[in-house]
Design a protein around this motif. Structure first.
Motif, PDB file in Angstrom:
ATOM      1  N   LEU A 175       0.835  -1.156  -0.018  1.00 24.71           N
ATOM      2  CA  LEU A 175       0.012   0.071  -0.012  1.00 24.71           C
ATOM      3  C   LEU A 175       0.685   1.101  -0.132  1.00 24.71           C
ATOM      4  O   LEU A 175       0.409   2.327  -0.671  1.00 24.71           O
ATOM      5  CB  LEU A 175      -0.865  -0.032   1.389  1.00 24.71           C
ATOM      6  N   GLY A 176       1.993   1.201   0.846  1.00 24.17           N
ATOM      7  CA  GLY A 176       2.850   2.356   0.582  1.00 24.17           C
ATOM      8  C   GLY A 176       3.642   2.566  -0.703  1.00 24.17           C
ATOM      9  O   GLY A 176       3.626   3.683  -1.134  1.00 24.17           O
ATOM     10  N   PHE A 177       3.735   1.359  -1.389  1.00 23.73           N
ATOM     11  CA  PHE A 177       4.368   1.489  -2.331  1.00 23.73           C
ATOM     12  C   PHE A 177       3.226   2.140  -3.655  1.00 23.73           C
ATOM     13  O   PHE A 177       3.692   3.119  -4.465  1.00 23.73           O
ATOM     14  CB  PHE A 177       4.885  -0.057  -3.231  1.00 23.73           C
ATOM     15  N   TYR A 178       2.027   1.459  -3.554  1.00 24.52           N
ATOM     16  CA  TYR A 178       1.016   1.862  -4.642  1.00 24.52           C
ATOM     17  C   TYR A 178       0.675   3.405  -4.297  1.00 24.52           C
ATOM     18  O   TYR A 178       0.426   4.038  -5.622  1.00 24.52           O
ATOM     19  CB  TYR A 178      -0.028   1.130  -4.417  1.00 24.52           C
ATOM     20  N   GLU A 179       0.681   3.959  -3.403  1.00 22.58           N
ATOM     21  CA  GLU A 179       0.356   5.392  -3.093  1.00 22.58           C
ATOM     22  C   GLU A 179       1.247   6.148  -3.862  1.00 22.58           C
ATOM     23  O   GLU A 179       0.874   7.136  -4.727  1.00 22.58           O
ATOM     24  CB  GLU A 179       0.526   5.851  -1.506  1.00 22.58           C
ATOM     25  N   LYS A 180       2.655   6.038  -3.944  1.00 25.00           N
ATOM     26  CA  LYS A 180       3.533   6.738  -4.629  1.00 25.00           C
ATOM     27  C   LYS A 180       3.348   6.237  -6.156  1.00 25.00           C
ATOM     28  O   LYS A 180       3.383   6.926  -6.821  1.00 25.00           O
ATOM     29  CB  LYS A 180       4.894   6.217  -4.235  1.00 25.00           C
ATOM     30  N   PHE A 181       3.262   5.047  -6.402  1.00 23.66           N
ATOM     31  CA  PHE A 181       2.962   4.606  -7.874  1.00 23.66           C
ATOM     32  C   PHE A 181       1.814   5.292  -8.474  1.00 23.66           C
ATOM     33  O   PHE A 181       2.168   5.745  -9.767  1.00 23.66           O
ATOM     34  CB  PHE A 181       2.874   3.251  -7.893  1.00 23.66           C
ATOM     35  N   ALA A 182       0.728   5.424  -7.642  1.00 28.46           N
ATOM     36  CA  ALA A 182      -0.437   6.320  -8.216  1.00 28.46           C
ATOM     37  C   ALA A 182      -0.289   7.670  -8.580  1.00 28.46           C
ATOM     38  O   ALA A 182      -1.005   8.108  -9.428  1.00 28.46           O
ATOM     39  CB  ALA A 182      -1.773   5.913  -7.402  1.00 28.46           C
ATOM     40  N   ASN A 183       0.682   8.042  -7.799  1.00 34.11           N
ATOM     41  CA  ASN A 183       0.758   9.682  -7.793  1.00 34.11           C
ATOM     42  C   ASN A 183       1.656  10.334  -8.360  1.00 34.11           C
ATOM     43  O   ASN A 183       1.894  11.430  -8.496  1.00 34.11           O
ATOM     44  CB  ASN A 183       0.540  10.203  -6.089  1.00 34.11           C
ATOM     45  N   ASP A 184       2.905   9.266  -8.505  1.00 31.66           N
ATOM     46  CA  ASP A 184       4.387   9.779  -9.047  1.00 31.66           C
ATOM     47  C   ASP A 184       4.458   9.228 -10.314  1.00 31.66           C
ATOM     48  O   ASP A 184       4.727   8.085 -10.403  1.00 31.66           O
ATOM     49  CB  ASP A 184       5.296   9.519  -8.014  1.00 31.66           C
ATOM     50  N   SER A 185       4.280  10.263 -11.618  1.00 28.09           N
ATOM     51  CA  SER A 185       4.342   9.517 -12.789  1.00 28.09           C
ATOM     52  C   SER A 185       5.815   9.190 -13.096  1.00 28.09           C
ATOM     53  O   SER A 185       6.107   7.929 -13.842  1.00 28.09           O
ATOM     54  CB  SER A 185       3.857  10.476 -13.787  1.00 28.09           C
ATOM     55  N   ALA A 186       6.888   9.653 -12.528  1.00 29.93           N
ATOM     56  CA  ALA A 186       8.312   9.207 -12.857  1.00 29.93           C
ATOM     57  C   ALA A 186       8.523   7.784 -12.258  1.00 29.93           C
ATOM     58  O   ALA A 186       9.127   6.890 -12.747  1.00 29.93           O
ATOM     59  CB  ALA A 186       9.293  10.362 -12.455  1.00 29.93           C
ATOM     60  N   PHE A 187       8.150   7.934 -10.704  1.00 27.07           N
ATOM     61  CA  PHE A 187       8.230   6.773 -10.028  1.00 27.07           C
ATOM     62  C   PHE A 187       7.406   5.364 -10.740  1.00 27.07           C
ATOM     63  O   PHE A 187       7.859   4.375 -10.721  1.00 27.07           O
ATOM     64  CB  PHE A 187       7.802   6.883  -8.410  1.00 27.07           C
ATOM     65  N   GLN A 188       6.398   5.827 -11.305  1.00 27.54           N
ATOM     66  CA  GLN A 188       5.593   4.899 -11.835  1.00 27.54           C
ATOM     67  C   GLN A 188       6.387   4.156 -13.166  1.00 27.54           C
ATOM     68  O   GLN A 188       6.185   2.859 -12.981  1.00 27.54           O
ATOM     69  CB  GLN A 188       4.222   5.563 -12.274  1.00 27.54           C
ATOM     70  N   MET A 189       7.057   4.792 -13.783  1.00 28.57           N
ATOM     71  CA  MET A 189       7.681   4.461 -15.055  1.00 28.57           C
ATOM     72  C   MET A 189       8.957   3.571 -14.513  1.00 28.57           C
ATOM     73  O   MET A 189       9.272   2.593 -15.101  1.00 28.57           O
ATOM     74  CB  MET A 189       8.172   5.538 -15.888  1.00 28.57           C
ATOM     75  N   GLN A 190       9.489   4.081 -13.278  1.00 31.64           N
ATOM     76  CA  GLN A 190      10.744   3.403 -12.672  1.00 31.64           C
ATOM     77  C   GLN A 190      10.347   1.923 -12.313  1.00 31.64           C
ATOM     78  O   GLN A 190      10.866   1.126 -12.059  1.00 31.64           O
ATOM     79  CB  GLN A 190      11.112   4.164 -11.696  1.00 31.64           C
ATOM     80  N   SER A 191       8.851   1.725 -12.030  1.00 30.70           N
ATOM     81  CA  SER A 191       8.424   0.513 -11.346  1.00 30.70           C
ATOM     82  C   SER A 191       7.577  -0.318 -12.307  1.00 30.70           C
ATOM     83  O   SER A 191       6.922  -1.322 -11.898  1.00 30.70           O
ATOM     84  CB  SER A 191       7.295   1.039 -10.287  1.00 30.70           C
ATOM     85  N   ILE A 192       7.999  -0.271 -13.697  1.00 41.19           N
ATOM     86  CA  ILE A 192       7.514  -1.029 -14.697  1.00 41.19           C
ATOM     87  C   ILE A 192       8.489  -2.035 -15.034  1.00 41.19           C
ATOM     88  O   ILE A 192       9.546  -1.772 -15.104  1.00 41.19           O
ATOM     89  CB  ILE A 192       6.943  -0.614 -16.085  1.00 41.19           C
TER      90      ILE A 192
END
Length: 278
Positions: A175-192
């Protein structure tokens, strides 16, 4: 097989938009869906409350929950007042006069579920359940409110509420990861993941799918149109959260049959998207 041009959740959006003209849909075959565009809210509540819930809806928890959320009269009948609310070492109660109708995720076009693996999805259709927990997860405030439902004499009832920090939740890391994943586009790309397994609709076959893989730079083509950023809802049908290195996040459309599954795995302390079924 690497996937090039694909159908993403965005490609399905017109179907969803047509459905979201309905603020309140009771997705049970024997209960008519209600379009509320031209009906005042008070009149709509009266109309829905006048529609009795089919007895069969108590068999499958999802059927009951949709009726419970949409039907104010039914909801007041199925809450055990005074309702106990536990928060830490403190227990308070909510009297019937203080209760406000809980709509849960009904005003959204979808709801979410969290599992450790895909096999646990079978629990959604289970009819033998006697206890289910609906979690309202506030990602910004870092808290979780759990609504505890028990089947009593064949009928589902809301019997209690607990409120805790996300840090006390078995899914806290994800859940801590997902909150950042959903709100931070740069972090989202790094998490693919590199690559991500994918199953998507076949553009040449309305009922077929195509299996393959995609890479981080292709994520914008596959990304669900809307990732919830503030709240997640989760229904615990009895699934045990013992696998801390993998989570399956399921998006289910309300009364439209759409579904997407995102599988995340944690490696070296970092969560990454590794599979998408859209």
């Amino acid at each position: 097989m690497a996937l090039g041009i694909v159908y993403s959740c965005k490609d399905k959006k017109p179907e969803v938009e047509e459905i979201t003209k309905t603020d309140t849909v009771v997705p049970v075959d024997t209960v008519p869906a209600v379009v509320v565009d031209t009906v005042p809210e008070d009149a709509m509540d009266s109309l829905i409350s006048a529609t009795p819930m089919p007895v069969a809806a108590d068999e499958l928890f999802d059927d009951f929950l949709f009726n419970f959320a949409a039907n104010k009269k039914l909801q007041y009948e199925r809450v055990d007042f005074p309702l106990e609310v536990e928060q830490g070492d403190t227990t308070t109660t909510i009297q019937q006069a203080e209760w406000k109708q809980e709509h849960y995720f009904m005003k959204q076009e979808f709801y979410t579920l969290i599992f450790d693996n895909e096999k646990q999805l079978d629990l959604v259709k289970a009819t033998h359940l006697d206890s289910v927990v609906v979690e309202k997860i506030d990602l910004r405030a870092n808290n979780v409110e759990q609504h505890i439902f028990n089947r009593v004499n064949g009928q589902w009832r809301l019997t209690g509420i607990t409120r805790n920090s996300i840090l006390q939740n078995p899914n806290k890391s994800f859940l801590g990861f997902y909150e950042k994943f959903a709100n931070d586009s740069a972090f989202q790309m790094q998490s693919i993941g590199e690559p991500v397994e994918a199953t998507v609709p076949d553009p040449d076959d309305e009922y077929g799918t195509v299996e393959g893989e995609f890479f981080p730079e292709q994520w914008p083509d596959f990304r669900p149109t809307e990732l919830p950023t503030d709240f997640l809802y989760n229904i615990n049908y009895g699934q045990s959260y013992t696998q801390n290195k993998q989570k399956v996040l399921v998006f289910r459309g309300i009364a439209n049959g759409l579904e997407a599954r995102m599988t995340f795995r944690q490696t070296d302390g970092k969560w990454k998207l590794v599979k998408l079924v859209n």
